[in-house]
Design an enzyme around this catalytic site. Sequence first.
Site, mmCIF file in Angstrom:
data_model
loop_
_atom_site.group_PDB
_atom_site.id
_atom_site.type_symbol
_atom_site.label_atom_id
_atom_site.label_comp_id
_atom_site.label_asym_id
_atom_site.label_seq_id
_atom_site.Cartn_x
_atom_site.Cartn_y
_atom_site.Cartn_z
ATOM 1 N N GLU A 115 -15.911 0.369 11.622
ATOM 2 C CA GLU A 115 -15.746 1.004 10.311
ATOM 3 C C GLU A 115 -14.270 0.794 9.890
ATOM 4 O O GLU A 115 -13.315 0.767 10.954
ATOM 5 C CB GLU A 115 -16.047 2.442 9.875
ATOM 6 C CG GLU A 115 -17.716 2.546 10.431
ATOM 7 C CD GLU A 115 -17.805 4.125 10.454
ATOM 8 O OE1 GLU A 115 -16.841 4.980 10.514
ATOM 9 O OE2 GLU A 115 -18.845 4.427 10.684
ATOM 10 N N LYS A 117 -10.500 2.189 8.991
ATOM 11 C CA LYS A 117 -9.841 3.253 9.103
ATOM 12 C C LYS A 117 -9.033 3.710 7.915
ATOM 13 O O LYS A 117 -8.157 2.991 7.640
ATOM 14 C CB LYS A 117 -8.926 3.252 10.426
ATOM 15 C CG LYS A 117 -8.402 4.814 10.615
ATOM 16 C CD LYS A 117 -7.326 4.623 11.834
ATOM 17 C CE LYS A 117 -6.544 5.994 12.263
ATOM 18 N NZ LYS A 117 -5.853 6.330 11.083
ATOM 19 N N ASP A 119 -6.692 5.320 4.979
ATOM 20 C CA ASP A 119 -5.379 6.325 5.224
ATOM 21 C C ASP A 119 -5.385 7.310 4.099
ATOM 22 O O ASP A 119 -4.840 7.172 3.108
ATOM 23 C CB ASP A 119 -4.323 5.382 5.052
ATOM 24 C CG ASP A 119 -3.081 5.994 5.341
ATOM 25 O OD1 ASP A 119 -3.107 7.236 6.118
ATOM 26 O OD2 ASP A 119 -1.826 5.732 5.032
ATOM 27 N N TYR A 228 -18.442 9.522 6.736
ATOM 28 C CA TYR A 228 -18.728 8.773 7.888
ATOM 29 C C TYR A 228 -19.405 9.590 8.884
ATOM 30 O O TYR A 228 -19.791 9.210 9.956
ATOM 31 C CB TYR A 228 -17.640 8.187 8.371
ATOM 32 C CG TYR A 228 -16.356 9.073 8.424
ATOM 33 C CD1 TYR A 228 -16.254 10.089 9.247
ATOM 34 C CD2 TYR A 228 -15.156 8.893 7.522
ATOM 35 C CE1 TYR A 228 -14.981 10.865 9.402
ATOM 36 C CE2 TYR A 228 -14.054 9.551 7.655
ATOM 37 C CZ TYR A 228 -14.123 10.726 8.742
ATOM 38 O OH TYR A 228 -12.900 11.425 8.822
ATOM 39 N N LYS A 316 -5.468 0.348 15.433
ATOM 40 C CA LYS A 316 -4.456 0.254 14.333
ATOM 41 C C LYS A 316 -3.926 -1.184 14.193
ATOM 42 O O LYS A 316 -3.917 -2.068 15.262
ATOM 43 C CB LYS A 316 -3.262 1.279 14.703
ATOM 44 C CG LYS A 316 -3.664 2.697 15.055
ATOM 45 C CD LYS A 316 -4.029 3.156 13.851
ATOM 46 C CE LYS A 316 -2.714 3.588 12.753
ATOM 47 N NZ LYS A 316 -1.960 4.383 13.258
ATOM 48 N N CYS A 410 14.080 5.946 -25.371
ATOM 49 C CA CYS A 410 14.048 6.788 -24.076
ATOM 50 C C CYS A 410 12.458 7.107 -24.040
ATOM 51 O O CYS A 410 11.784 7.553 -24.837
ATOM 52 C CB CYS A 410 14.867 8.176 -24.244
ATOM 53 S SG CYS A 410 14.287 9.233 -22.971
ATOM 54 N N CYS A 413 11.820 11.180 -24.707
ATOM 55 C CA CYS A 413 11.926 11.632 -25.925
ATOM 56 C C CYS A 413 11.842 10.860 -27.024
ATOM 57 O O CYS A 413 11.711 11.196 -28.451
ATOM 58 C CB CYS A 413 13.230 12.530 -25.913
ATOM 59 S SG CYS A 413 14.668 11.709 -25.783
ATOM 60 N N CYS A 426 19.960 7.591 -22.510
ATOM 61 C CA CYS A 426 19.491 8.349 -23.661
ATOM 62 C C CYS A 426 20.612 9.441 -24.037
ATOM 63 O O CYS A 426 21.173 10.334 -23.412
ATOM 64 C CB CYS A 426 18.198 9.183 -23.113
ATOM 65 S SG CYS A 426 17.595 10.392 -24.170
ATOM 66 N N CYS A 432 16.217 15.965 -24.527
ATOM 67 C CA CYS A 432 15.443 15.487 -23.929
ATOM 68 C C CYS A 432 14.547 16.000 -22.991
ATOM 69 O O CYS A 432 15.431 16.306 -21.859
ATOM 70 C CB CYS A 432 16.268 13.954 -23.447
ATOM 71 S SG CYS A 432 15.087 12.832 -22.084
#
Length: 665
Positions: A115, A117, A119, A228, A316, A410, A413, A426, A432
Amino acid sequence: MRDKSDIAKQAEELREQINRHDRLYYVENAPEISDQEYDDLFAELEELEEQNPEIVVPESPTQRVGAEPESELGKVEHVATMLSLDAVRDKTEIADFLDRLREAVEDSDVTLVAEPKFDGLSIEVIYEDGQFCRASTRGDGQKGEDISHTLRTVRALPLKLQDTGREAKELAVRGEAILPRSSFQAVNKARVERGDKPFANPRNAAAGILRRLDPSEAEGVRFAVTFYDATGIGLAEARGQWELLAALRDLGLPVIGERTRCGSLQEAEAFHDEMQERREDLDYEIDGIVLKLDARKERENLGQRSRSPRWAIAWKFPPRMGETRIADIVVGVGRTGALTPVALLDPVDVGGVTVARATLHNAEEIYRKDLRVGDTVRIERAGDVIPEVAERVPQPGVERSGPFEMPDCCPSCGAKVERRGPLNYCPAGIACPAQLVARLVHYGARGSMDVEGLGEKTAEQLVERDMVQDIADLYDLSVEELTALDGFAEASAKALHDAIHARGEVPLDRFLRALGICHVGADAARRLAMAFGSLQAVKEASRAEIEQVAGIGEETAQSVAAFFDEERNRDVVGRLLHAGVSPQAIEQLDQSLKGRTFVLTGTLERWTREEATEEIERRGGQVASSISGNTDYVVVGAEPGSKQDEAKEESVEMLDEDAFAKMLG
C-alpha cells in the site's frame, strides 16, 4: 398542512441521497451529479430541518458543522495500541524482512499487501452501533488527543456506516487524515494573503487544522481520509488484510485504492518503483510504500515489538532534493506594508528540511528569473537557513503559464498600491487589517515584548472584531472581552491579560523593536538604545544625529526620525507609557570583547541568535553574518552550516557553546 411523518420521511430520503453521493465521491471516486446539484440537495435538507427542528438526527449530513469550540483537547485511550512502522530505504533490508517472515511462518510463499505510505495525520475513529462516536490522534500510541469535534466536519468521513449485515457493536478503524495538495495550496494561499505564516507541509497543515479547538476552522477545508486497519466484532471473517479493506469499503469507509498483492522482492520493488514514478502526479503526499503480511492469523502469531509490528515494514522513497514545482504565487502584506510575493511549492527536501514556500522578494526578482506558476525550479537554502528559488529549470515541450503580475490593490484592504523603488507598498498603515495583525504579533513576539498568548490567531480575532485599532489598545482589553474570543476560557483570557500587563520594565532596545519601525530590527534597535540611552533621547534625535550611530544607515535613520515625527505614532507611544510600559536603558557590561568580531552558526541551546548577539555587543564585540579576514571567532551550535567548514579552511578559532559561555563570563 403536511403530515409530520411525510416530512420526516422526505428528510430521511434526502439524507440517504446525500450520503450515497458522498460515498460515490469519496469512496467510489465515481460521482454521478455535479457540485451544484449536490449543493441543491443539501440546501433542501437544511431548509427542511430548519423549519422542522424535531426531525433533526445526530447523523444528518447537516450536523457536521456548528459545534461549540472546545476549551482544550481531551485525552482518549485507544482501543488497541497504535503502532509505528520500522522504516528502511535499502532493497536489501526488504529482502531481509521477507526472509524473516518466511522463516517465522514456515512458508516460502508468503503473501504481502503493498500500500502507499501516506504522509498524513494518523487517526483512530470509533463507531458504535454504526454511528460515529469519536476520533482521536495517534498521540503516544496508547492515548491520543480527542479531535471528534473537528473530524466530524470532514465530508469524506461517514457519520453512519452502511448496513452490510455484519454485527459491529463497536468498530475501531485506523487510518490517515490527509490534506490533498490542492487543498494544502489553497489553505496556504489564504494564510499568506492575510499575513499568516504558511504551513510547512500538508501533514503539518492537517495536524494543525484538525487539532484546533474551534471546529469552524476546519469547516470548508477539503480533507481526504483513508483507512487501512480495524478491530471490532463482525470483521472476523476478514481473514487477511486484502479482505479487511474490502469489508471496510463495504461499510462505506474510504480505503486505499492503489494497492496490490505481492509475494516476492521483485513484485514489491515493482510496486515501489511504480508509486515513486507516480508520486508527483498524485493529489496527496506519499513518502514510500508499506508492506504487510496479508494473513491476519499469522500476523497475530508474529506479534510486535515495543513500538512496531513484526509483520509490516515501510519502504521509504529517496528524499526529493532541490527541484520542485511552483504550485502558486501569492502576495502577502507585512507589518510595514511591503507586498512580498511568495512561491507556494510542492514540498521538497532541501538539506534535510522540508520546504513548501520560498520568498520571491519583489516583482523585479520574479521578472529577472522569469518565474511563473507551474514552473520547475531549483531551491536553495541561503546561509543554510532561508529557502529561496535559485533558478528556473527549463522543461522542453511543457507549455508555461502567463507571466506573473503584482496586484494593483492591496490584497488585504484594497488600497491602491504604491511603488517605492523595487518594492510595492500598501499605504493604509494600521488601517490595513494584515498590517495591524502583523504589528500586534510583532509587538508580542519573543525579542520584542514577549507577550505569551498573543499569536496570529488571537491577533486576527482582535482585528476582525474591531477590538483594537493599534498596539496601545491591547492595554484597554478586559478579561471579559478576551473571554469572548474563540478558544478562550476565563483562565486563558486572564493569562493573556496578565501577560500584556506584566511587561512593565522592558529593555529599551526591545521596546524600540516592538514598535515595528521600518528597518529597525534587533540589531538596529540595540545600536540605537546603546547610543542614546533613553526613549526620550531617541524621540528627540534628528535624522542627522541618528545617522551618526555606527551601523545605522541613511534609510534607517530616515525611518526612525519619520516615525517619531508622526503624531499618531507619538500618541500610541504615549498611551503605552501611560499604561505602565517603562523602557529601561541597556546595562553596559565590561568591554572585554571590544574590537573582536564573531560569526554565529548552528543552533545554541542557551541563547537565541539575537540573544547571543546582544551578549557580544553589550561587551563591546560585534557580530558579522559571514566569515572574512576580520573574523576572530566562529561560535558553533548544533547542526552548523557551511560556515563551520569555512572556519576550518580559514583557520578561524571555533568556540563550542561551553567555550562561548566561559568567554562571556
